[in-house]
Design an enzyme around this catalytic site. Structure first.
Site, mmCIF file in Angstrom:
data_model
loop_
_atom_site.group_PDB
_atom_site.id
_atom_site.type_symbol
_atom_site.label_atom_id
_atom_site.label_comp_id
_atom_site.label_asym_id
_atom_site.label_seq_id
_atom_site.Cartn_x
_atom_site.Cartn_y
_atom_site.Cartn_z
ATOM 1 N N TRP A 94 30.934 -86.045 -23.652
ATOM 2 C CA TRP A 94 30.285 -86.408 -24.914
ATOM 3 C C TRP A 94 31.097 -87.470 -25.649
ATOM 4 O O TRP A 94 30.569 -88.510 -26.054
ATOM 5 C CB TRP A 94 30.113 -85.172 -25.805
ATOM 6 N N GLU A 127 24.325 -85.169 -23.807
ATOM 7 C CA GLU A 127 25.225 -84.086 -24.239
ATOM 8 C C GLU A 127 25.275 -83.943 -25.758
ATOM 9 O O GLU A 127 25.908 -83.017 -26.271
ATOM 10 C CB GLU A 127 26.648 -84.353 -23.731
ATOM 11 N N ASP A 128 24.629 -84.838 -26.479
ATOM 12 C CA ASP A 128 24.793 -84.906 -27.932
ATOM 13 C C ASP A 128 23.678 -84.162 -28.672
ATOM 14 O O ASP A 128 22.493 -84.471 -28.501
ATOM 15 C CB ASP A 128 24.828 -86.369 -28.375
ATOM 16 N N GLY A 129 24.067 -83.217 -29.504
ATOM 17 C CA GLY A 129 23.099 -82.413 -30.236
ATOM 18 C C GLY A 129 22.219 -83.215 -31.176
ATOM 19 O O GLY A 129 21.017 -82.930 -31.311
ATOM 20 N N TYR A 176 19.069 -91.883 -33.518
ATOM 21 C CA TYR A 176 20.126 -91.470 -34.456
ATOM 22 C C TYR A 176 19.772 -91.880 -35.882
ATOM 23 O O TYR A 176 19.946 -91.111 -36.829
ATOM 24 C CB TYR A 176 21.465 -92.112 -34.072
#
Length: 216
Positions: A140, A159-161, A200
Site C-alpha cells: 500500500w 489495497e487502499d480503503g 480520491y
C-alpha cells in the site's frame, strides 16, 4: 522543483478514460479539473507520513504527523529523526511498532541500503520490491509512493480503503475482491493513476456521500 500538473478535458489521459468508462466519465465531470504537484521533493517525509497514517483516520494521522514535524523544527529529514529518541517519537501519539518502522526507513536511508533518488529510474514493480524490503513498508505504502511521489501513470491502488470506498460508490457494488477490482478497472490502463486521483477527489470533496447516478 516539480511543476504543477493539471488534469482536465484537454488531458489525453482524461479523454481516454472518459471514452473507456461511462461511470468514471461522470465522476470526472462531477469533480472537475484536478491540479497537483508531485511530492518528489519531499519523498522521505511523505513515507514517514504514510507510515504514521497506516490504519488511522486522515485526521488522526495528520495530528500525529504535525507533532512530529514540530519536534523536527518544521523539517522532517533522516538527520532530524536520528536525533530524536524513541520516547520523543512515541510521544507524538504513534505506536511502538510505527516508531520501529520509522527507524527502519530512516536507517535504510542513512546507511545507504536504499536511495530514494534512484527509485525514479526503476520500474513500478522494482520500486515496490525496493521499498517493501524495509520492514514497515508494505505494498500500500509503495503504491502511494508511486502515485503521489513518482507520479507514475498506471498504478491501481487495490489495497487502499479510500480508493475502494469510492470504487464501491461509483460501481454500486460490494464486491471489492482484488481479482474483481483488477478485472473491472483493466479498461483504465494505461492511466489507472489518473482514474484513482479522480476517485480520491470525489471522496475528499464529499461527492460519495450522495448516491451515484450516471445520467443525472
Amino acid at each position: 522543483m516539480s511543476n504543477l500538473i493539471t488534469l482536465d478535458d484537454a488531458s489525453p489521459s482524461v479523454q481516454y478514460l472518459c471514452q473507456k468508462d461511462k461511470r468514471l466519465a461522470k465522476v470526472i465531470s462531477m469533480v472537475g479539473p484536478i491540479s497537483y504537484i508531485p511530492h518528489d521533493e519531499n519523498a522521505y517525509p511523505f513515507l514517514i507520513h504514510e507510515i504514521i497514517e497506516q490504519m488511522l483516520s486522515i485526521k488522526a494521522g495528520q495530528k500525529i504527523y504535525g507533532r512530529l514535524e514540530e519536534l523536527c523544527h518544521g523539517d522532517i529529514t533522516p538527520e532530524q529523526i536520528t536525533f530524536l529518541s524513541d520516547e520523543q517519537i512515541r510521544g507524538t501519539g504513534t505506536s511502538n511498532a510505527k516508531v520501529s518502522y520509522i527507524r527502519n526507513m530512516t536507517n535504510a536511508i542513512m546507511d545507504g541500503s536504499i536511495c530514494l533518488e534512484q527509485l525514479r529510474n526503476l520500474s513500478d514493480e522494482d520500486v515496490i520490491k525496493a521499498l517493501t524490503k524495509i520492514r514497515g513498508i508494505g505494498k500500500w505504502t509503495a503504491k502511494m509512493y508511486l502515485i503521489f511521489v513518482l507520479d507514475r501513470p498506471d498504478v491501481l491502488p487495490v489495497e487502499d480503503g479510500a480508493f475502494l470506498q469510492a470504487y464501491r460508490w461509483m460501481y454500486k457494488t460490494d464486491d471489492c475482491s482484488e481479482k474483481t477490482v483488477y478485472k473491472k478497472c483493466k479498461k483504465w490502463k494505461p492511466y489507472s493513476s489518473t482514474a484513482s486521483r479522480f476517485l480520491y477527489r470525489a471522496l475528499d470533496t464529499g461527492l460519495t456521500r450522495q448516491e451515484f447516478h450516471i445520467f443525472k
